[in-house]
Write an enzyme that holds these catalytic residues in place. Structure first.
Site, PDB file in Angstrom:
ATOM      1  N   ARG A 101      -1.813   0.897  21.980  1.00  0.00           N
ATOM      2  CA  ARG A 101      -0.865   0.196  22.866  1.00  0.00           C
ATOM      3  C   ARG A 101       0.533   0.790  22.706  1.00  0.00           C
ATOM      4  NH1 ARG A 101      -0.313  -5.961  21.161  1.00  0.00           N
ATOM      5  NH2 ARG A 101       0.423  -4.846  19.328  1.00  0.00           N
ATOM      6  N   ALA A 109      -5.511   0.927   9.187  1.00  0.00           N
ATOM      7  CA  ALA A 109      -6.969   1.141   9.182  1.00  0.00           C
ATOM      8  C   ALA A 109      -7.318   2.359  10.034  1.00  0.00           C
ATOM      9  CB  ALA A 109      -7.682  -0.105   9.703  1.00  0.00           C
ATOM     10  N   GLY A 134      -6.532   1.892  18.219  1.00  0.00           N
ATOM     11  CA  GLY A 134      -5.564   1.479  17.201  1.00  0.00           C
ATOM     12  C   GLY A 134      -4.950   2.674  16.502  1.00  0.00           C
ATOM     13  N   GLY A 147     -17.532  -4.333  10.286  1.00  0.00           N
ATOM     14  CA  GLY A 147     -16.473  -4.109   9.307  1.00  0.00           C
ATOM     15  C   GLY A 147     -16.801  -4.644   7.928  1.00  0.00           C
ATOM     16  N   ASP A 201     -10.374   3.023   2.161  1.00  0.00           N
ATOM     17  CA  ASP A 201     -10.704   2.395   3.454  1.00  0.00           C
ATOM     18  C   ASP A 201     -11.489   3.343   4.364  1.00  0.00           C
ATOM     19  OD1 ASP A 201      -9.616  -0.098   2.960  1.00  0.00           O
ATOM     20  OD2 ASP A 201      -7.654   0.414   3.794  1.00  0.00           O
ATOM     21  N   LYS A 257       0.803  -1.233   0.000  1.00  0.00           N
ATOM     22  CA  LYS A 257       0.000   0.000   0.000  1.00  0.00           C
ATOM     23  C   LYS A 257       0.840   1.290   0.000  1.00  0.00           C
ATOM     24  CE  LYS A 257      -4.192  -1.785   2.213  1.00  0.00           C
ATOM     25  NZ  LYS A 257      -5.196  -1.566   3.264  1.00  0.00           N
TER      26      LYS A 257
HETATM   27  P1  NDP Z   1      -1.838  -2.732  11.362  1.00  0.00           P
HETATM   28  O1  NDP Z   1      -0.959  -3.903  11.581  1.00  0.00           O
HETATM   29  O2  NDP Z   1      -1.366  -1.577  10.567  1.00  0.00           O
HETATM   30  O3  NDP Z   1      -2.313  -2.150  12.799  1.00  0.00           O
HETATM   31  C1  NDP Z   1      -2.811  -3.001  13.805  1.00  0.00           C
HETATM   32  C2  NDP Z   1      -3.293  -2.179  14.994  1.00  0.00           C
HETATM   33  O4  NDP Z   1      -3.891  -3.074  15.939  1.00  0.00           O
HETATM   34  C3  NDP Z   1      -2.176  -1.454  15.726  1.00  0.00           C
HETATM   35  O5  NDP Z   1      -2.669  -0.226  16.215  1.00  0.00           O
HETATM   36  C4  NDP Z   1      -1.860  -2.398  16.887  1.00  0.00           C
HETATM   37  O6  NDP Z   1      -1.345  -1.740  18.015  1.00  0.00           O
HETATM   38  C5  NDP Z   1      -3.253  -2.900  17.207  1.00  0.00           C
HETATM   39  N1  NDP Z   1      -3.239  -4.187  17.912  1.00  0.00           N
HETATM   40  C6  NDP Z   1      -3.052  -5.416  17.377  1.00  0.00           C
HETATM   41  N2  NDP Z   1      -3.134  -6.355  18.347  1.00  0.00           N
HETATM   42  C7  NDP Z   1      -3.348  -5.683  19.511  1.00  0.00           C
HETATM   43  C8  NDP Z   1      -3.535  -6.088  20.870  1.00  0.00           C
HETATM   44  N3  NDP Z   1      -3.502  -7.380  21.206  1.00  0.00           N
HETATM   45  N4  NDP Z   1      -3.763  -5.137  21.812  1.00  0.00           N
HETATM   46  C9  NDP Z   1      -3.818  -3.828  21.469  1.00  0.00           C
HETATM   47  N5  NDP Z   1      -3.639  -3.381  20.201  1.00  0.00           N
HETATM   48  C10 NDP Z   1      -3.421  -4.292  19.241  1.00  0.00           C
HETATM   49  O7  NDP Z   1      -3.166  -3.341  10.721  1.00  0.00           O
HETATM   50  P2  NDP Z   1      -4.289  -2.559   9.889  1.00  0.00           P
HETATM   51  O8  NDP Z   1      -4.599  -1.282  10.564  1.00  0.00           O
HETATM   52  O9  NDP Z   1      -3.929  -2.537   8.463  1.00  0.00           O
HETATM   53  O10 NDP Z   1      -5.522  -3.554  10.020  1.00  0.00           O
HETATM   54  C11 NDP Z   1      -6.226  -3.674  11.247  1.00  0.00           C
HETATM   55  C12 NDP Z   1      -7.500  -4.445  10.984  1.00  0.00           C
HETATM   56  O11 NDP Z   1      -8.338  -3.665  10.164  1.00  0.00           O
HETATM   57  C13 NDP Z   1      -7.299  -5.783  10.255  1.00  0.00           C
HETATM   58  O12 NDP Z   1      -7.856  -6.794  11.032  1.00  0.00           O
HETATM   59  C14 NDP Z   1      -8.079  -5.638   8.963  1.00  0.00           C
HETATM   60  O13 NDP Z   1      -8.843  -6.799   8.693  1.00  0.00           O
HETATM   61  C15 NDP Z   1      -9.021  -4.498   9.262  1.00  0.00           C
HETATM   62  N6  NDP Z   1      -9.349  -3.710   8.066  1.00  0.00           N
HETATM   63  C16 NDP Z   1     -10.656  -3.684   7.679  1.00  0.00           C
HETATM   64  C17 NDP Z   1     -11.028  -2.961   6.584  1.00  0.00           C
HETATM   65  C18 NDP Z   1     -12.457  -2.962   6.169  1.00  0.00           C
HETATM   66  O14 NDP Z   1     -12.761  -2.462   5.077  1.00  0.00           O
HETATM   67  N7  NDP Z   1     -13.367  -3.486   6.979  1.00  0.00           N
HETATM   68  C19 NDP Z   1     -10.059  -2.185   5.786  1.00  0.00           C
HETATM   69  C20 NDP Z   1      -8.715  -2.248   6.303  1.00  0.00           C
HETATM   70  C21 NDP Z   1      -8.381  -3.003   7.392  1.00  0.00           C
HETATM   71  P3  NDP Z   1       0.227  -1.394  18.180  1.00  0.00           P
HETATM   72  O15 NDP Z   1       0.480  -0.155  17.345  1.00  0.00           O
HETATM   73  O16 NDP Z   1       0.369  -1.132  19.629  1.00  0.00           O
HETATM   74  O17 NDP Z   1       0.990  -2.595  17.708  1.00  0.00           O
END
Ligand code: NDP
Length: 287
Positions: free
Chosen positions: A159, A138, A134, A251, A109, A73
């Site tokens: 986090r 996304a 988060g 979602g 998105d 991306k």
């Molecule tokens: P990233 O890897 O870029 O970000 C993940 C985020 O989740 C980070 O902020 C991370 O925190 C947080 N996170 C993950 N696990 C934990 C946990 N156990 N406790 C606390 N925070 C946590 O992923 P994306 O943003 O690209 O994607 C996130 C989700 O969004 C995916 O599951 C995807 O399926 C969904 N999505 C849905 C879309 C839709 O159209 N419905 C479009 C795009 C994405 P930290 O920074 O602290 O690591």
């Protein structure tokens, strides 16, 4: 033979690595069928080192559109002829479309999230207050679009403090919206006066059955609560919120709405959103 015939289909694709489990083909092919257009959608494995060649190939073969998923991306931006203002603010492109001989980038998105909020949630973000859980891709797309839509206040709860603060600063820089970072301590309690709470983390994505660790007692009846997780559509986060009288948006709706924007960019037609949602819901066992 008297009539001229056309055996040429228009092409669109998703490039990713890994990509085999990406279900976008299901909703796009359903949309093409419902709209009666001769388009095909391909799911194509593209390694990071092959992205430039793959985009060059799509350009040479006249692809109408390309979706980008992990890990392309950001890298794709330098291969395009231009990107939209919101994609530049988000710093990522998930949809490429063709205008003449140019390939242009868009990020759908956050716009898909906004469409769900407005159409399914009946809520205009202007002047409203949001908590976003988060700070990844996304969350960035959602927060930037909310700020562009004149949200009053956005609280980024993450986090990782560095990522959370960076996103709050980026959103505050758009102007007009107050943005702040809040540390995600266990049982995080959102402040008073919040209109919309959104989970934009990957917590709860199938097969993970867990939900964000927050104080669910802070959810008021009538509040709008959204999840970006498309699968399962009824996440345990949304079930907890619904049990407290919140209006919930899943979602799956965001995913369909972001795809609908791409469909329109590629075909020029309004997307058959209902058909797209039915096709994907069937895929996620929620028809
Ligand atoms: P990233 O890897 O870029 O970000 C993940 C985020 O989740 C980070 O902020 C991370 O925190 C947080 N996170 C993950 N696990 C934990 C946990 N156990 N406790 C606390 N925070 C946590 O992923 P994306 O943003 O690209 O994607 C996130 C989700 O969004 C995916 O599951 C995807 O399926 C969904 N999505 C849905 C879309 C839709 O159209 N419905 C479009 C795009 C994405 P930290 O920074 O602290 O690591």
């Amino acid at each position: 033979m008297t009539e001229s015939r056309n055996y040429k289909s228009e092409l669109a694709a998703v490039f990713g690595h890994p990509v085999a489990e990406n279900p976008t083909i299901v909703m796009m092919e359903a949309a093409f069928r419902a709209a009666g257009v001769d388009y095909r959608y391909l799911t194509i494995e593209v390694l990071p080192e092959d992205l430039a060649a793959a985009v060059g190939g799509a350009r040479a073969m006249g692809f109408r559109g390309v979706n980008l998923t992990i890990p392309h991306k950001i890298e794709v931006i330098r291969l395009l002829d231009g990107i939209s203002e919101n994609a530049a603010l988000i710093g990522a492109v998930n949809t490429v479309y063709r205008r003449g001989d140019k390939l242009l980038g868009e990020n759908t998105d956050g716009k898909g999230f906004l469409a769900s909020l407005k159409e399914e949630g009946d809520l205009d973000p202007a002047g409203r207050s949001f908590v976003i859980l988060g700070a990844g891709g996304a969350a960035r797309a959602v927060s930037v679009e909310l700020a562009l839509a004149k949200a009053a206040r956005i609280v980024i709860v993450n986090r990782d403090e560095g990522r959370g603060r960076a996103l709050a600063e980026r959103v505050a820089g758009i102007g007009g919206t107050k943005a702040e970072y809040a540390a995600w301590t266990p049982g995080y309690r959102m402040p008073e006066g919040i209109d919309v709470l959104a989970n934009a983390t990957s917590i709860g994505l199938y097969p993970d059955p867990s939900r964000p660790d927050i104080e669910y007692g802070a959810i008021r009846a009538g509040m709008v609560v959204c999840d970006v997780i498309p699968n399962p559509p009824r996440s345990s986060f949304l079930k907890e919120a619904a049990a407290r009288g919140a209006k919930t948006l899943d979602g799956l709706g965001m995913l369909v709405n972001q795809g609908a924007i791409g469909f329109k960019l590629w075909t020029g037609l309004e997307a058959p959103v209902g058909e797209m949602r039915r096709a994907l819901a069937g895929e996620f066992g929620d028809a």
